[in-house]
Every structure is written in C-alpha cells, then in structure tokens.
Design an enzyme around this catalytic site. Structure first.
Site, mmCIF file in Angstrom:
data_model
loop_
_atom_site.group_PDB
_atom_site.id
_atom_site.type_symbol
_atom_site.label_atom_id
_atom_site.label_comp_id
_atom_site.label_asym_id
_atom_site.label_seq_id
_atom_site.Cartn_x
_atom_site.Cartn_y
_atom_site.Cartn_z
ATOM 1 N N GLY A 152 38.426 33.373 11.728
ATOM 2 C CA GLY A 152 37.406 33.665 10.882
ATOM 3 C C GLY A 152 37.159 32.609 9.981
ATOM 4 C CG ASP A 197 43.443 31.663 13.380
ATOM 5 O OD1 ASP A 197 42.478 31.112 12.968
ATOM 6 O OD2 ASP A 197 43.573 32.792 13.951
ATOM 7 C CD GLU A 209 35.289 28.742 11.507
ATOM 8 O OE1 GLU A 209 35.171 28.987 12.825
ATOM 9 O OE2 GLU A 209 36.066 29.318 10.586
ATOM 10 C CG HIS A 225 31.686 30.021 15.250
ATOM 11 N ND1 HIS A 225 31.222 30.977 16.057
ATOM 12 C CD2 HIS A 225 32.956 30.123 14.579
ATOM 13 C CE1 HIS A 225 32.424 31.884 15.965
ATOM 14 N NE2 HIS A 225 33.453 31.326 15.197
ATOM 15 C CB CYS A 279 30.010 34.240 15.134
ATOM 16 S SG CYS A 279 28.730 33.398 15.972
ATOM 17 C CD GLU A 300 35.068 32.088 19.179
ATOM 18 O OE1 GLU A 300 34.749 33.220 19.272
ATOM 19 O OE2 GLU A 300 35.551 31.455 18.402
#
Length: 412
Positions: free
Chosen positions: A163, A202, A251, A254, A266, A273
């Site tokens: 996230g 992460d 990201e 996304h 999301c 994704e």
C-alpha cells in the site's frame, strides 16, 4: 561480471558518494567491502589517510569497527597486516513484513548478517490496525525467543506493508491489509514494541534488499517490480531508493492499463494489478475454469492448480497466463521508457510461474519499448522467498541506525 565483495550495502565510487559526514562514509565503506585496510578506505573515498585514521580511531573507540588480521602475501615478513571489519555485535535490528496471508520477520546484526527468522500465518486478508499491531508484536516476541535475546538488545524495528506508506511520518495512507486510512502505523507499533519503528512500502524494502545484498549493490540506477498478492515497484536512483515528493510514489500496480477495466482492490478500475496479481489470476480461473475458492480451497491452491493445468496444456489456463503476461510486458516497457534503468529485476513468489516471463513476454517488452539506437536494460528474475521482504525491513532499520550512530563526526 566481477562478483561484489563479501560485505553488504551499496558500493559507490568517490564521485557518487552521497553528501553524508565522512565518518559515516568511512563506516559504510568498511561494511560494503566486508574487510578492508585503512589505506584502501582512503583510496576508495579519495581522502587523506590521516583523516581516515582519525575517524577509524573514533569508530573503533565507539565499538562500531574492529581490527582483524588481513591475509598476508606469500613470503612477506614483519607484522601481519591489519584490516577493518564492522563489529557485528555493535547492535541488532529487527525487520517485519506484514503480508496478506503471512507475516515474516528477521533479526540482523550491525554487519547485516541474519541472527533469527520467524513467520506468523494469518486467517484474514484485511483487518483492523489494532490486531495487526498485536500480530507484529507477537512475531517480534517469537523472533527474540529464537535469537535468545532480550528486547532491550534491539536498537530499532523496520516494518513493511503493501500500500501507500508515508515513510517519513510512518503513516499508512492506504493499505489493502488494514481497514481505514491515514493510520499512524510506526507510532502504534513503537508503543507496542517499546522500540523505535520505521515503516515503508514493502516493494521499497525488497528494492532495499537488492541494493544492499543482491544484484543492485554496484548499480547506481535500477528497478524492482514485485509480483505477489499485489504488484509493487521500487526505484533506485544514485544508489538510493527513490520514494517521490510525498514518499508514496512508484505505485506501478495502480497505473491504468485498461480504462473502465477490471476492478482493483484499491477501488478503482483498470489498474495493472487487477490483471496480473494473485487475485486477478484467481478471478480469471474462477470464471474460465469454474475454480471457485469455496470449492477449491485457498487462493494459493487455485493458483497452483491453474499453473499445473497450464503446464499440462490446458488452453484456457495458458490463455490466462498469456493475457497476464501481456499486461505485465506493457507495465515493464512503460517503466523502461520512463526511467531508462540499467537493470529491471522481477521479484516475488509469482516468479515461479514462468508464463509471466516467458520468451514471448520478454520479446513483447522489447517490442513495446522505444528501442531505436539504444541499449535496453537487462531483465532478471529473482524468486527470493518471503524472507527477503523482512530482510529489507531490517535493512531500513539498520540504515536509520547507521545514520544515527555514525552520522556525527569525531568529537561531534
């Protein structure tokens, strides 16, 4: 390609050295080389031997470095040569990766070597922050038991999660594994554990692990794309992980590949994704092959069955992987066109599904990338296990402790 030295941490040349205090540069030089003499430190940093000797004396006195006997040239006489190494027991850090289905953890010493490892399975994908904090605390206690250590022997804890994480504030702006937004993860974890906590996305932590221990140690610029339950990305620029102006960039999962397309976790539609992640493949399998989770078991069981059927020649299963591979190829080519990295590393458990990086997928990457009169980056596969995420989290804590303990000049 020459193998990197046995140490850990980015390997930089003098002209690339970040503007950090010379004392910290000396320490990080020793750690990156594993073992090195004072004179060679001076040569690598392009500073005077006298300056290095003064700072080394301070680091020795502070218990951060130690002297060891260096290998002697055959036939040489006199006193044995002396080299420097990081004093591993100078401190210990822990790293915890909070995941969708499993949490992993590791304790590392100040030289970057693992001391203990542990994992904790979960029963739910998304939960309240209070429960997540308790799970992380339980995992840390398990790690300490395995290491035979007391909590006060640890200096800090690094925590990673999927996230958008503002690492400067330690706040999870949004995470698919936590209910709610703008959550003070680092603060609550610190209160529960009684230790300083730093938090990050992460994928950044896998990238940090590659920068310190893997294929990116000697590279100034590279990209890591992670494929697990979700899709993430980390970018290294000038030997540092780049996070963006607000610490929430990269990201890739996304970025939009299909306007008004498949629903992403999301809440938006058409994200990369939603076409290449675990849950995307499971969703495709449930429709095309009538493999529903309630009847077939967990998502992992469905994925393994889908892969086995594809290997056995089931055309519907193969089509699912080929379609996901094409979307992945589009994502990789966009990254190459944007950042021109020297290396692209595909990392994560899904890398065992070789349909996602088959030759036709890699060819499509080249086809979709602007490649006129240019050298395209290497694309490497790194199917490290779950522990790499936790190792990156521990590295985040180790980097913070290094800056805190080595950043001041001698006598400062």
């Amino acid at each position: 390609m020459t193998a990197p030295p046995e140490g850990c941490g980015p390997i930089v040349s003098p002209r690339e050295t970040a503007p950090v205090p010379l004392r910290q540069q000396v320490f990080e030089c020793v750690r990156s080389q594993g073992q090195i003499s004072r004179i060679d430190v001076a040569k690598r940093l392009n500073v005077s031997p006298a300056s290095v000797s003064t700072l080394v004396a301070d680091l020795l006195g502070g218990g951060l470095l130690k002297e060891v006997e260096a290998p002697r040239d055959p036939g040489s006489r006199g006193r044995p040569p002396v080299a420097l190494r990081v004093r591993a027991e100078a401190g210990y850090v822990a790293g915890i990766k909070l995941g969708d289905m499993i949490h992993t953890g590791i304790i590392m010493d100040f030289a970057g070597s693992p001391v203990a490892e542990a994992s904790l399975s979960r029963t739910s994908v998304r939960t309240d922050l209070d429960l997540l904090v308790e799970e992380a605390g339980a995992l840390l206690s398990q790690l300490l038991r395995k290491a035979g250590m007391e909590r006060n022997e640890l200096s800090a804890v690094g925590v990673g999660m999927p996230g958008m994480v503002d690492t400067r504030r330690g706040v999870a702006l949004w995470s698919p594994i936590i209910r709610g937004n703008d959550l003070p993860v680092a603060e609550l974890m610190s209160e529960r554990m009684g230790l300083p906590v730093v938090a990050d996305n992460d994928a950044n932590l896998v990238t940090l692990a590659e920068l310190w221990f893997g294929a990116g140690r000697a590279l100034s610029d590279f990209v890591v794309i992670t494929l697990e339950y979700g899709v993430g990305m980390g970018l290294v620029m000038d030997h540092r992980v780049y996070r963006g102006a607000h610490s929430v960039g990269m990201e890739i999962g996304h970025t939009k590949v299909q306007p008004d397309g498949a629903l992403c976790r999301c809440g938006q539609r058409g994200c990369l994704e939603a076409y290449v992640s675990d849950y995307a493949l499971v969703r495709e399998a449930s429709i095309a092959l009538d493999m529903h989770r309630s009847a077939s078991g967990s998502a992992q069981v469905i994925l393994e069955s889908l892969f086995d059927q594809a290997k056995a020649g089931n055309e519907a299963a193969r089509t699912i992987f080929r379609r996901a591979g094409r979307f992945l190829a589009a994502g990789i080519s966009n990254v190459i066109n944007l950042f021109d990295p020297s290396l692209v590393i595909l990392s994560g458990a899904r890398m065992k599904y070789d349909y996602l990086y088959a030759e036709d997928v890699l060819r499509e990457v080249h086809t979709m990338t602007l490649n006129r009169s240019r050298t395209l980056p290497r694309i490497e596969i790194n199917a490290w296990g779950d522990l790499v995420w936790a190792r990156g989290a521990a590295t985040l804590a180790l980097a913070a402790q290094t800056e805190q303990r080595c950043g001041a000049e001698a006598g400062g």
